[in-house]
Each structure stands twice: as C-alpha cells, then as structure tokens.
Scaffold this active site. Structure first.
Site, PDB file in Angstrom:
ATOM      1  N   THR A  34       2.740   2.159  -2.255  1.00 20.08           N
ATOM      2  CA  THR A  34       4.030   1.855  -2.890  1.00 20.08           C
ATOM      3  C   THR A  34       3.993   2.182  -4.378  1.00 20.08           C
ATOM      4  OG1 THR A  34       3.254  -0.401  -3.224  1.00 20.08           O
ATOM      5  CG2 THR A  34       4.627  -0.013  -1.283  1.00 20.08           C
ATOM      6  N   GLU A  66      -7.398  10.122 -14.666  1.00 17.96           N
ATOM      7  CA  GLU A  66      -7.613  10.356 -13.233  1.00 17.96           C
ATOM      8  C   GLU A  66      -6.705  11.476 -12.720  1.00 17.96           C
ATOM      9  OE1 GLU A  66      -8.685   6.940 -11.093  1.00 17.96           O
ATOM     10  OE2 GLU A  66      -7.805   7.631  -9.219  1.00 17.96           O
ATOM     11  N   ALA A  69     -15.735   3.429  -1.223  1.00 10.13           N
ATOM     12  CA  ALA A  69     -15.371   2.386  -0.266  1.00 10.13           C
ATOM     13  C   ALA A  69     -13.913   1.977  -0.410  1.00 10.13           C
ATOM     14  CB  ALA A  69     -16.279   1.171  -0.456  1.00 10.13           C
ATOM     15  N   GLY A  70     -13.157   2.721  -1.209  1.00 11.93           N
ATOM     16  CA  GLY A  70     -11.745   2.367  -1.396  1.00 11.93           C
ATOM     17  C   GLY A  70     -11.581   1.109  -2.228  1.00 11.93           C
ATOM     18  N   LEU A  71     -12.589   0.775  -3.043  1.00 14.13           N
ATOM     19  CA  LEU A  71     -12.520  -0.450  -3.849  1.00 14.13           C
ATOM     20  C   LEU A  71     -12.373  -0.113  -5.339  1.00 14.13           C
ATOM     21  CD1 LEU A  71     -15.219  -2.500  -1.907  1.00 14.13           C
ATOM     22  CD2 LEU A  71     -12.725  -2.586  -1.655  1.00 14.13           C
ATOM     23  N   SER A  86     -13.732   4.278  -9.214  1.00 14.17           N
ATOM     24  CA  SER A  86     -13.362   5.200 -10.295  1.00 14.17           C
ATOM     25  C   SER A  86     -12.520   4.494 -11.351  1.00 14.17           C
ATOM     26  CB  SER A  86     -12.689   6.461  -9.759  1.00 14.17           C
ATOM     27  OG  SER A  86     -11.630   6.137  -8.911  1.00 14.17           O
ATOM     28  N   ASP A 117      -4.709   0.704  -9.311  1.00 15.22           N
ATOM     29  CA  ASP A 117      -6.120   0.356  -9.465  1.00 15.22           C
ATOM     30  C   ASP A 117      -6.451   0.018 -10.924  1.00 15.22           C
ATOM     31  OD1 ASP A 117      -5.940   1.245  -6.878  1.00 15.22           O
ATOM     32  OD2 ASP A 117      -6.935   3.153  -7.272  1.00 15.22           O
ATOM     33  N   GLU A 138       0.843  -1.211   0.000  1.00 12.77           N
ATOM     34  CA  GLU A 138       0.000   0.000   0.000  1.00 12.77           C
ATOM     35  C   GLU A 138       0.867   1.244   0.000  1.00 12.77           C
ATOM     36  OE1 GLU A 138      -3.140  -0.124  -1.098  1.00 12.77           O
ATOM     37  OE2 GLU A 138      -3.585  -1.489   0.555  1.00 12.77           O
TER      38      GLU A 138
HETATM   39  C1  GLA Z   1      -5.379   4.570  -3.877  1.00 11.85           C
HETATM   40  C2  GLA Z   1      -4.701   4.939  -5.186  1.00 11.85           C
HETATM   41  C3  GLA Z   1      -3.664   3.897  -5.591  1.00 11.85           C
HETATM   42  C4  GLA Z   1      -2.725   3.558  -4.444  1.00 11.85           C
HETATM   43  C5  GLA Z   1      -3.497   3.304  -3.161  1.00 11.85           C
HETATM   44  C6  GLA Z   1      -2.588   3.111  -1.976  1.00 11.85           C
HETATM   45  O1  GLA Z   1      -6.147   3.422  -4.051  1.00 11.85           O
HETATM   46  O2  GLA Z   1      -5.662   5.055  -6.200  1.00 11.85           O
HETATM   47  O3  GLA Z   1      -2.962   4.345  -6.728  1.00 11.85           O
HETATM   48  O4  GLA Z   1      -1.767   4.578  -4.269  1.00 11.85           O
HETATM   49  O5  GLA Z   1      -4.402   4.353  -2.868  1.00 11.85           O
HETATM   50  O6  GLA Z   1      -1.845   1.959  -2.117  1.00 11.85           O
END
Ligand code: GLA
Length: 394
Positions: free
Chosen positions: A43, A174, A130-132, A135, A186, A41
């Site tokens: 990274t 993005e 939700a961080g999933l 987008s 992502d 994460e």
């Molecule tokens: C978000 C960003 C990714 C990544 C993570 C952290 O999801 O979109 O590019 O940097 O945070 O690992």
C-alpha cells in the site's frame, strides 16, 4: 529463535570490526532496527496506510568521518570491504551492498548536506534477505551517523520532522542509487516508530500516528517465520506490481489508488479492462480498509480479534496481488493449525517472512509445527524470531 543483540553487544561488535579494518577509533556507534509490517502490504507506493513495528534486531554502524571524500566500508556479514568516493556516487554508477550507505550520503548531498568521506564498520543481527528490512536498517543507521556530525545543519534526528526527512533521503538512496523502487514504509518504521507502539504511516502525506501495541498485556506474542525461500524474480516482480498500480490509477484518473473510496471500488473495477489490474486494485483498496479496522481494534483494546484481518490480508496478497509463494502459504497454514489467531506474509513477498499472532508461550510449539510442515514439503528449514515493538534508530 534468532536472538537480538543488546545495545552493548551490537556496539562492541561494530567497534571490533572497525578496529580490525581501520586504524584508530570511530567517532561513535549508531544503530537502526529492521521491521515487520503488521498489516497494510503493498500500500505504501499507492498513497495508502501501513502499520509496521520496529524490531529489536538492529544494524550497528561504527563510523568516523574522513578529511577527503573517500568511502571505506567493511561489513562483518558481507565479509568484504566496499570502497568508492563521494564524487563517484550517482544513479547507476555504484553497486553492491555499499550502494545503500553511499546512496544515503549522496541523497543528503542532494539536500545540500555534505557528509564528507567516511570510514565505517557494520555489524548486524537483522537477518538478511528475510524481508525484515535489513537494507533500511543499514541506510537508517548511516543516516543517524551522518546527522550526528559536529556542525550538522541538515535534518534534525531529535525531531520526527527531521527523521521524516532522513527517511526520505534513505528512500532516495534505495530507489535511485541501489536501484530498488520500494515505497518508504521500511525507512519510516526504522526511523520513526516508537517502542511499545505500532507506526500507522499514512503515505499520502507521510504523517504518522503511534498506536499502542502491547501483546504481553493481552497474553499474546508475535512470531516471525523466516521462510528462507529465495526467489530470483523479486525485483522485477515488485516493480511490475508497482507499475500495474500506477497504470491503473492513471486509467481511473486518480493520483494514487488511495483516492478510490471503498464504496466506489466495484464501479472502479468495472472501468478497468484487465483482470490482473482489477485484482491488484482490489487488493490495495481492501488492504487499506483492513489497516483501518486493525487500528480500531488496537485502539479499543481488542488486539485478540485482529487474527481474521491478518488471514484476510494474506489471502488477498496470495490471490489478488499474487506475491505469496508455497513456503509462505505453508508457513501461515501450519501456524494457524498450531493455534495462531492469525497469520500472514509480511513485507514484499515472494519468499521472506510471515508473522503469526500466537498465545504467549506457544511460540516454540508453533515453530515446531511450522518446521515439521516445511520438512514434509521438502523446504529448507525456516528460522524464527520473536517480534516486540522496539525502539527506532539512534
Ligand atoms: C517491501 C518494500 C516496502 C513495501 C513492502 C510491501 O518491503 O520495501 O516499501 O512496499 O515491500 O508492503
């Protein structure tokens, strides 16, 4: 558990939304998944390694090209239309959810690939906020739709190299059009992951390896806990972390923090004068090592032993990188108490989701324990979904 739509349901929903807002038929329906990151994460913008899987939860886009350069979009989830023209799309010129798809068209245009205008309807079962990577799922579904146009001479979605290029266009959308300075994990997960495998992404050169990830065979499952915590400072905080890392790399005379060998970490930290920078760098360098160790365990059939690495990742993100929050900490602690082998926040942090590796069949009881812990802490009730390594955009 939040169910994932199957292909038939997702396509039918996107077509229904299209029919409700446009005359005639779409040319087709394209879809792309959300993701969870197993480990690695913060990274990806440091030249490092990360290890996401694509989720079964996908965003579906029914699209038809137009003969002019207008962009007409409708999203079931947003409940609103979004309209612009290709000519208007430029950095800083558009905003709102349509900036993501319009940005992909813009980025492909920058590669010399004209998408033309388009009518499109969006339906999604990827939870938002939700961080999933809802987008990235949106961008990647549109990228696949554009690349399916008759006579398309741009990146070939039937090859990994073409998908890597499409991912690059989505990242530009993005970063430059939607204005979120994210790192690229992502979009790589959504376009380049394989079903049944985790995607080992080396962001130094955007190369990937597909690591078999079969939890069922190991008697395990992966539970996603959407904390539903909203944090207002997300964008500013993310950008700040990235800036701190880039400044630290510059101070250390390296292109990215990836260039710091773990054996040289202590010496490198001694050369940084801010305690904050030292902690951020320590997280990044140790997290990359944890990704390598995690992959080694997967490759030697020891997925049941990855729990401590997940826990260590969470601790490092909470203490050194400072991107966790009370809801994420309660989620991972409650999951561990309920028998998770390991648990950690996933994605950017400050809210969003956590993942917990749990014995097969125990997802519902772990979810109950987490829900009870949230109620006791006075937090909004969390949501849950099951994560299996699913197929990429198509
Ligand atoms: C978000 C960003 C990714 C990544 C993570 C952290 O999801 O979109 O590019 O940097 O945070 O690992």
């Amino acid at each position: 558990m939040l169910p994932a739509w199957d292909e038939a349901e997702g396509s039918a929903r996107a077509r229904e939304v299209f029919a409700a807002h446009f005359d005639g038929e779409p040319t087709g329906v394209w879809s792309a998944p959300g993701r969870v990151n197993l480990i690695g994460e913060h990274t990806d913008y440091n030249g490092g390694l990360c290890l996401p899987i694509a989720l079964e939860h996908r965003t579906y886009v029914a699209l038809r090209r137009r003969s002019d350069d207008a962009i007409h979009l409708f999203s079931e989830r947003e409940g609103s239309a979004w309209q612009s023209t290709l000519a208007e799309v430029a950095p800083g010129a558009v905003s709102g959810w349509g900036a993501y798809p319009a940005g992909v068209a813009w980025a492909l245009g920058e590669l010399g690939q004209d998408t033309g205008g388009f009518d499109a309807a969006v339906a999604s079962c990827v939870p938002y906020g939700a961080g999933l990577s809802s987008s990235a799922a949106l961008e990647c579904a549109f990228a696949m739709a554009f690349a399916a146009a008759p006579g398309w001479t741009g990146p070939d979605p039937d090859t990994d190299a073409g998908r890597a290029e499409l991912a690059g266009a989505c990242v530009r959308a993005e970063n430059e059009i939607a204005g979120a300075n994210t790192g690229g994990m992502d979009q790589a997960a959504s376009l380049r992951a394989h079903a049944g495998h985790a995607l080992l992404l080396d962001t130094r050169d955007a190369s990937v390896r597909h690591i078999p990830f079969d939890l069922t065979a190991a008697g395990l499952e992966l539970l996603v806990i959407d904390t539903r915590a909203e944090h207002a400072l997300v964008d500013g905080q993310y950008a700040q972390r990235r800036e701190t890392c880039e400044a630290a790399a510059a101070a250390l005379g390296v292109a990215t923090l990836r260039e710091i060998e773990p054996a040289d970490l202590v010496a490198a930290l001694d050369r940084l004068d801010s305690g904050v920078a030292r902690r951020r760098v320590r997280h990044v360098v140790t997290e990359i090592v944890r990704v390598e160790q995690f992959v080694t365990l997967l490759q030697t059939g020891r997925v049941g032993e990855v729990g401590p690495l997940m826990d260590a990742s969470h601790a490092s993100l909470a203490t050194d990188y400072e991107v966790s929050c009370a809801e994420l900490d309660v989620a991972v602690e409650a999951a561990r108490e309920a028998g998770a082998l390991g648990a950690r926040m996933t994605g950017g942090g400050f809210g969003g989701s956590a993942i917990a590796l749990v014995p097969a069949g125990s997802g519902p009881t772990v979810a109950q324990t987490v829900t009870a812990a949230f109620a006791a802490a006075g937090f909004t009730a969390p949501a849950f979904l099951a994560a299996t390594a699913a197929a990429p955009a198509h």
